[in-house]
Design a protein around this motif. Structure first.
Motif, PDB file in Angstrom:
ATOM      1  N   ASP A 124       5.379   8.766  -6.217  1.00  0.00           N
ATOM      2  CA  ASP A 124       4.451   9.573  -7.019  1.00  0.00           C
ATOM      3  C   ASP A 124       3.654  10.536  -6.145  1.00  0.00           C
ATOM      4  OD1 ASP A 124       5.288   8.321  -9.311  1.00  0.00           O
ATOM      5  OD2 ASP A 124       3.658   6.856  -9.332  1.00  0.00           O
ATOM      6  N   TYR A 125       3.146  10.047  -5.005  1.00  0.00           N
ATOM      7  CA  TYR A 125       2.398  10.918  -4.103  1.00  0.00           C
ATOM      8  C   TYR A 125       3.264  12.092  -3.652  1.00  0.00           C
ATOM      9  CZ  TYR A 125      -1.628   7.774  -3.339  1.00  0.00           C
ATOM     10  OH  TYR A 125      -2.755   7.015  -3.474  1.00  0.00           O
TER      11      TYR A 125
ATOM     12  N   ARG B 139       0.694  15.193  -2.917  1.00  0.00           N
ATOM     13  CA  ARG B 139      -0.634  14.655  -2.624  1.00  0.00           C
ATOM     14  C   ARG B 139      -0.689  14.112  -1.203  1.00  0.00           C
ATOM     15  NH1 ARG B 139      -3.212   9.672  -6.171  1.00  0.00           N
ATOM     16  NH2 ARG B 139      -4.967   9.195  -4.805  1.00  0.00           N
TER      17      ARG B 139
ATOM     18  N   PRO C 222       4.531   1.193  -3.491  1.00  0.00           N
ATOM     19  CA  PRO C 222       4.203   1.421  -4.905  1.00  0.00           C
ATOM     20  C   PRO C 222       3.770   2.846  -5.237  1.00  0.00           C
ATOM     21  CG  PRO C 222       3.216  -0.631  -4.128  1.00  0.00           C
ATOM     22  CD  PRO C 222       3.714   0.101  -2.912  1.00  0.00           C
ATOM     23  N   VAL C 223       3.301   3.614  -4.249  1.00  0.00           N
ATOM     24  CA  VAL C 223       2.746   4.944  -4.552  1.00  0.00           C
ATOM     25  C   VAL C 223       3.528   6.086  -3.910  1.00  0.00           C
ATOM     26  CG1 VAL C 223       0.431   3.979  -4.805  1.00  0.00           C
ATOM     27  CG2 VAL C 223       1.136   4.891  -2.573  1.00  0.00           C
TER      28      VAL C 223
ATOM     29  N   GLU D 269      -5.577   7.601   1.134  1.00  0.00           N
ATOM     30  CA  GLU D 269      -5.836   6.164   1.051  1.00  0.00           C
ATOM     31  C   GLU D 269      -4.964   5.384   2.038  1.00  0.00           C
ATOM     32  OE1 GLU D 269      -6.617   8.113  -2.926  1.00  0.00           O
ATOM     33  OE2 GLU D 269      -5.037   8.161  -1.401  1.00  0.00           O
TER      34      GLU D 269
ATOM     35  N   GLU E 173       0.782  -1.234   0.000  1.00  0.00           N
ATOM     36  CA  GLU E 173       0.000   0.000   0.000  1.00  0.00           C
ATOM     37  C   GLU E 173       0.817   1.289   0.000  1.00  0.00           C
ATOM     38  OE1 GLU E 173      -3.131  -0.336  -0.428  1.00  0.00           O
ATOM     39  OE2 GLU E 173      -3.234  -2.500  -0.063  1.00  0.00           O
TER      40      GLU E 173
ATOM     41  N   PRO F 218      -1.685  11.554   1.578  1.00  0.00           N
ATOM     42  CA  PRO F 218      -1.885  10.103   1.433  1.00  0.00           C
ATOM     43  C   PRO F 218      -3.183   9.606   2.084  1.00  0.00           C
ATOM     44  CG  PRO F 218      -0.308  10.508   3.174  1.00  0.00           C
ATOM     45  CD  PRO F 218      -0.632  11.855   2.577  1.00  0.00           C
TER      46      PRO F 218
END
Length: 386
Positions: free
Chosen positions: A30-31, A36, A26-27, A40, A23, A38
């Motif tokens: 980019d976040y 951005r 992988p992000v 999620e 979770e 987080p």
């Protein structure tokens, strides 16, 4: 002396690592580059019950032991240090309320904080007062059955998401020494005069917001005085910051672990002169040094966490925070050197680790100041070496 995690702690770490691998990793890059929040990932933290790690079970929390507490921040920071920060300030605030709050305050706030339905942080730092908390200028004057708060705070994590924020103030600005006039007051979001002015742009530690706050004639009910007794705010805060130093040391271990993993993998994949660069002694020496210092920092962090469980541990937690935070920065730099030119690219994880690592030597007391804390603990006989 047993340095082995219990079976329960090992299972807990596996759950945390699985969450991070699926979770967060992988992000995260980019976040972070998108700026951005987080959202999620925060929902996943709620599902795991991690917002209640310092909340007693009777109020719906996990009430983790200090070593398991350290594991949470080590594993989260391995994925993204900023996410660990969202949980860090929240957990310290929960512990302050759980240990020092009145029963009414515990009943009011802890159940919601344990689930993450409510969020919190710590309102400590000011524009002119960081590590020197006795230098704060924010005041709280009692008028009838309300305190009237005036002042400002800086670098406050979770400020935009906090349902309630413990704010350290001076209820008696003339007290000598100054700490005898300091108190903590629980300020709820939406209280008139309590305003988040701006988010502070930062080199690293992306994800959570760090904000400047204004308190302009903020009226707070007298029953929101933490513990119900004036003049105990400094002690309440310092007791939480011992756990905070474990938190920072563990985050440092997580950053160091990721830096090591990235360097190891890259050294085995990257070829020069017809062989992997891991075959070169210069690279091997860097990998060995990073791994050695990383493992030393991990063991020191667990040792400090164990000491917290036994009572006051300012010396042990100070040592761990100093050593682990400096290890993290060295590991990030050495990992960048192993990567060569690619380490300077935003396409690789090490660039983010390099920007995140310096914060740990500053947060929860700068390392230079903490060295004096460690020395005082040694001289007082509270911390034994050897």
């Amino acid at each position: 002396m047993d340095f082995t995690l219990t079976e329960e702690q090992q299972d807990f770490r596996r759950v945390l690592r699985s969450f991070v691998e699926k979770e967060i990793i992988p992000v995260a890059r980019d976040y972070e580059h998108e700026g951005r929040y987080p959202t999620e990932i925060v929902e996943g933290l709620k599902d795991l019950g991690l917002f209640g790690i310092t909340v007693p079970e009777e109020y719906g929390g996990l009430d983790l032991d200090p070593v398991s507490f350290a594991l949470v921040f080590e594993e989260l920071a391995r994925g993204w240090m900023g996410v660990a920060g969202i949980l860090g300030s929240h957990s310290l605030s929960c512990r302050m309320i759980a240990v020092h709050g009145t029963e009414e305050q515990r009943q009011t706030y802890l159940p919601g904080l344990a689930t993450g339905e409510m969020r919190t942080g710590l309102g400590l730092t000011e524009p002119g007062a960081g590590t020197d908390m006795q230098g704060i200028l924010t005041t709280a004057r009692l008028e009838g059955d309300h305190y009237v708060l005036n002042g400002s705070k800086m670098w406050i994590t979770n400020a935009r998401y906090a349902s309630v924020l413990p704010v350290i103030v001076k209820t008696d600005p003339s007290a000598t020494p100054a700490h005898k006039g300091m108190s903590v007051i629980l300020v709820e979001a939406g209280t008139p005069g309590f305003e988040v002015l701006k988010d502070i742009d930062k080199l690293g530690y992306k994800g959570p917001e760090s904000c400047e706050l204004l308190l302009d004639n903020v009226r707070v009910p007298q029953e929101n005085l933490l513990g119900g007794v004036e003049g105990t705010g400094m002690q309440q805060t310092l007791s939480a910051l011992e756990w905070g130093r474990v938190n920072i040391a563990a985050r440092s271990v997580g950053v160091g672990q990721r830096a090591y993993e990235e360097a190891l993998r890259y050294s085995q994949e990257r070829e020069a002169f017809d062989q992997p660069i891991s075959a070169f002694q210069a690279i091997q020496l860097k990998l060995a040094s990073v791994a050695t210092n990383l493992q030393a920092a991990r063991l020191m962090t667990y040792w400090a966490a164990s000491a917290v469980r036994e009572g006051r541990a300012d010396g042990e937690t100070g040592m761990a925070k100093i050593f682990a935070s400096e290890m993290a920065l060295d590991a990030a730099i050495d990992s960048m050197k192993v990567h060569g030119g690619y380490g300077y690219s935003k396409e690789y994880e090490v660039e983010r680790l390099y920007r995140d690592a310096p914060l740990m030597s500053i947060g929860e007391g700068t390392n230079d100041v903490l060295r004096t804390v460690v020395a005082k603990s040694l001289l007082a006989g509270r911390t034994a070496v050897g």
